[in-house]
Design a protein around this motif. Structure first.
Motif, PDB file in Angstrom:
ATOM      1  N   ILE A 157       4.070   7.614  -1.497  1.00  0.00           N
ATOM      2  CA  ILE A 157       5.035   7.269  -0.445  1.00  0.00           C
ATOM      3  C   ILE A 157       4.733   5.876   0.095  1.00  0.00           C
ATOM      4  O   ILE A 157       3.584   5.523   0.330  1.00  0.00           O
ATOM      5  CB  ILE A 157       5.016   8.335   0.680  1.00  0.00           C
ATOM      6  CG1 ILE A 157       5.959   7.971   1.821  1.00  0.00           C
ATOM      7  CG2 ILE A 157       3.620   8.569   1.230  1.00  0.00           C
ATOM      8  CD1 ILE A 157       6.149   9.110   2.835  1.00  0.00           C
ATOM      9  N   GLU A 158       5.803   5.095   0.220  1.00  0.00           N
ATOM     10  CA  GLU A 158       5.704   3.768   0.847  1.00  0.00           C
ATOM     11  C   GLU A 158       7.031   3.553   1.576  1.00  0.00           C
ATOM     12  O   GLU A 158       7.726   4.529   1.832  1.00  0.00           O
ATOM     13  CB  GLU A 158       5.336   2.693  -0.191  1.00  0.00           C
ATOM     14  CG  GLU A 158       6.175   2.691  -1.459  1.00  0.00           C
ATOM     15  CD  GLU A 158       7.442   1.918  -1.336  1.00  0.00           C
ATOM     16  OE1 GLU A 158       7.371   0.694  -1.175  1.00  0.00           O
ATOM     17  OE2 GLU A 158       8.540   2.525  -1.416  1.00  0.00           O
ATOM     18  N   MET A 159       7.392   2.334   1.897  1.00  0.00           N
ATOM     19  CA  MET A 159       8.571   2.193   2.759  1.00  0.00           C
ATOM     20  C   MET A 159       9.549   1.090   2.354  1.00  0.00           C
ATOM     21  O   MET A 159      10.480   0.797   3.102  1.00  0.00           O
ATOM     22  CB  MET A 159       8.109   1.962   4.213  1.00  0.00           C
ATOM     23  CG  MET A 159       7.207   3.067   4.727  1.00  0.00           C
ATOM     24  SD  MET A 159       6.774   2.923   6.457  1.00  0.00           S
ATOM     25  CE  MET A 159       8.281   3.496   7.227  1.00  0.00           C
ATOM     26  N   SER A 166       0.856  -1.183   0.000  1.00  0.00           N
ATOM     27  CA  SER A 166       0.000   0.000   0.000  1.00  0.00           C
ATOM     28  C   SER A 166       0.892   1.232   0.000  1.00  0.00           C
ATOM     29  O   SER A 166       2.073   1.166   0.366  1.00  0.00           O
ATOM     30  CB  SER A 166      -0.924   0.002   1.216  1.00  0.00           C
ATOM     31  OG  SER A 166      -0.160   0.102   2.386  1.00  0.00           O
ATOM     32  N   ALA A 167       0.331   2.364  -0.418  1.00  0.00           N
ATOM     33  CA  ALA A 167       1.095   3.610  -0.461  1.00  0.00           C
ATOM     34  C   ALA A 167       0.157   4.776  -0.273  1.00  0.00           C
ATOM     35  O   ALA A 167      -1.052   4.673  -0.509  1.00  0.00           O
ATOM     36  CB  ALA A 167       1.828   3.726  -1.806  1.00  0.00           C
ATOM     37  N   GLY A 168       0.729   5.888   0.157  1.00  0.00           N
ATOM     38  CA  GLY A 168      -0.029   7.124   0.307  1.00  0.00           C
ATOM     39  C   GLY A 168       0.224   8.016  -0.905  1.00  0.00           C
ATOM     40  O   GLY A 168       1.375   8.191  -1.318  1.00  0.00           O
ATOM     41  N   PHE A 175       7.588   6.445   9.170  1.00  0.00           N
ATOM     42  CA  PHE A 175       6.141   6.611   9.000  1.00  0.00           C
ATOM     43  C   PHE A 175       5.721   7.868   9.763  1.00  0.00           C
ATOM     44  O   PHE A 175       4.859   8.617   9.312  1.00  0.00           O
ATOM     45  CB  PHE A 175       5.410   5.372   9.527  1.00  0.00           C
ATOM     46  CG  PHE A 175       3.942   5.358   9.187  1.00  0.00           C
ATOM     47  CD1 PHE A 175       3.495   4.848   7.979  1.00  0.00           C
ATOM     48  CD2 PHE A 175       3.001   5.866  10.077  1.00  0.00           C
ATOM     49  CE1 PHE A 175       2.141   4.844   7.650  1.00  0.00           C
ATOM     50  CE2 PHE A 175       1.646   5.866   9.763  1.00  0.00           C
ATOM     51  CZ  PHE A 175       1.213   5.359   8.549  1.00  0.00           C
ATOM     52  N   LEU A 221      -2.260  11.832   0.888  1.00  0.00           N
ATOM     53  CA  LEU A 221      -1.652  12.852   1.737  1.00  0.00           C
ATOM     54  C   LEU A 221      -1.976  14.251   1.192  1.00  0.00           C
ATOM     55  O   LEU A 221      -1.644  15.250   1.800  1.00  0.00           O
ATOM     56  CB  LEU A 221      -0.143  12.615   1.835  1.00  0.00           C
ATOM     57  CG  LEU A 221       0.170  11.240   2.436  1.00  0.00           C
ATOM     58  CD1 LEU A 221       1.612  10.840   2.244  1.00  0.00           C
ATOM     59  CD2 LEU A 221      -0.184  11.206   3.910  1.00  0.00           C
ATOM     60  N   SER A 275      -3.786   3.593  -0.456  1.00  0.00           N
ATOM     61  CA  SER A 275      -4.679   3.393   0.697  1.00  0.00           C
ATOM     62  C   SER A 275      -5.125   4.717   1.298  1.00  0.00           C
ATOM     63  O   SER A 275      -6.132   4.781   2.005  1.00  0.00           O
ATOM     64  CB  SER A 275      -3.954   2.567   1.763  1.00  0.00           C
ATOM     65  OG  SER A 275      -2.754   3.212   2.138  1.00  0.00           O
ATOM     66  N   ASP A 276      -4.357   5.783   1.040  1.00  0.00           N
ATOM     67  CA  ASP A 276      -4.700   7.088   1.600  1.00  0.00           C
ATOM     68  C   ASP A 276      -4.064   8.178   0.749  1.00  0.00           C
ATOM     69  O   ASP A 276      -3.088   7.932   0.040  1.00  0.00           O
ATOM     70  CB  ASP A 276      -4.210   7.204   3.054  1.00  0.00           C
ATOM     71  CG  ASP A 276      -2.735   6.870   3.199  1.00  0.00           C
ATOM     72  OD1 ASP A 276      -2.365   5.701   2.971  1.00  0.00           O
ATOM     73  OD2 ASP A 276      -1.946   7.776   3.500  1.00  0.00           O
TER      74      ASP A 276
END
Ligand code: HPA
Length: 238
Positions: free
Chosen positions: A184-186, A95-97, A164, A212, A209-210
């Protein structure tokens, strides 16, 4: 016999993994994928509850195993899979923002390259900044399939953050968005660097998923639906 296996983090046998491993962050998603999509799925790893399964999808042998969160975690698992288990392709499904207004929740973002604030490049002895990049072959296949399946997918740079929670994330996100970074992810940066060093292939496919930008978030149900679509896309290029 391969003297490097079992590894400190994976107890699977030498040929227990398929050549392609799909890699969600969450072990429960790995279990979901194995149970809903794979035929004859066998649990091949469960160290730390990081479940790895191998089965077949439309007759093709495929594995799925969780990466955990962040570059150090995916760094360990992808390193061991590429270098000790002879895995050729790792496709992250995460998932990523969204960082940019044109990217909406439930869209799919595919990381062509991964900006990062991670120190992971230091593992390879290079002192400059890196440009971690996906496999062109996997990217091309994923974009073609997404179009065929009617999935809204954007290919472009992602940002693999080590944090995060951070005091400066808002400013940083704006700078990255101006640079055209989509989400953005990690994990992607470490995955792409390990693939490059091992001469293997990696791709990161993320469901948004969201946002920003707008603050919009997906419900648990929408996240599940988005993940299902992404799993089908990843399986179709495995
Ligand atoms: N930051 C990092 N990773 C994420 C985010 C985020 O806002 N959303 C989904 N994955």
């Amino acid at each position: 016999m391969n003297p490097n296996i079992p590894t400190p983090h994976i107890t699977a046998g030498e040929n227990d993994f398929a050549r392609t491993v799909l890699m969600p962050g969450d072990p429960m998603r790995a279990k979901f994928l194995a149970e809903h999509y794979l035929e004859n799925a066998v649990l091949v790893n469960n160290v730390r509850g990081v479940q790895g399964y191998t089965g077949t999808w439309h007759g093709k042998r495929v594995s799925v195993m969780a990466s955990g969160m962040g570059c150090p975690s995916i760094g360990i698992y992808s390193y061991e899979l590429f270098n000790f288990y002879n895995v050729d392709n790792i496709i992250r499904i995460g998932s990523a923002g969204a960082l940019r207004p044109e990217i909406k929740v439930r869209d799919i973002v595919i990381g062509m390259s991964a900006y990062t604030n991670s120190g992971y490049i230091r593992a390879f002895g290079f002192t400059g900044s890196a440009a971690p990049c996906c496999s062109y072959d996997l990217l091309r296949k994923a974009m073609d399939k997404a179009e065929e399946m009617g999935i809204r997918a954007f290919a472009g740079p992602v940002f693999s953050s080590d944090m995060f929670y951070s005091d400066i994330s808002k400013q940083e996100n704006e700078v990255l968005a101006r640079q055209g970074v989509l989400a953005i992810e990690m994990e992607s940066a470490a995955l792409y660097l390990n693939a490059a060093r091992a001469g293997k292939n990696a791709l990161c496919i993320c469901t948004i998923s969201d946002s920003l930008v707008t603050g919009e978030i997906t419900s648990a149900e929408e996240r599940q639906e988005g993940f299902t679509k992404m799993m089908e896309l990843a399986l179709s290029i495995a």
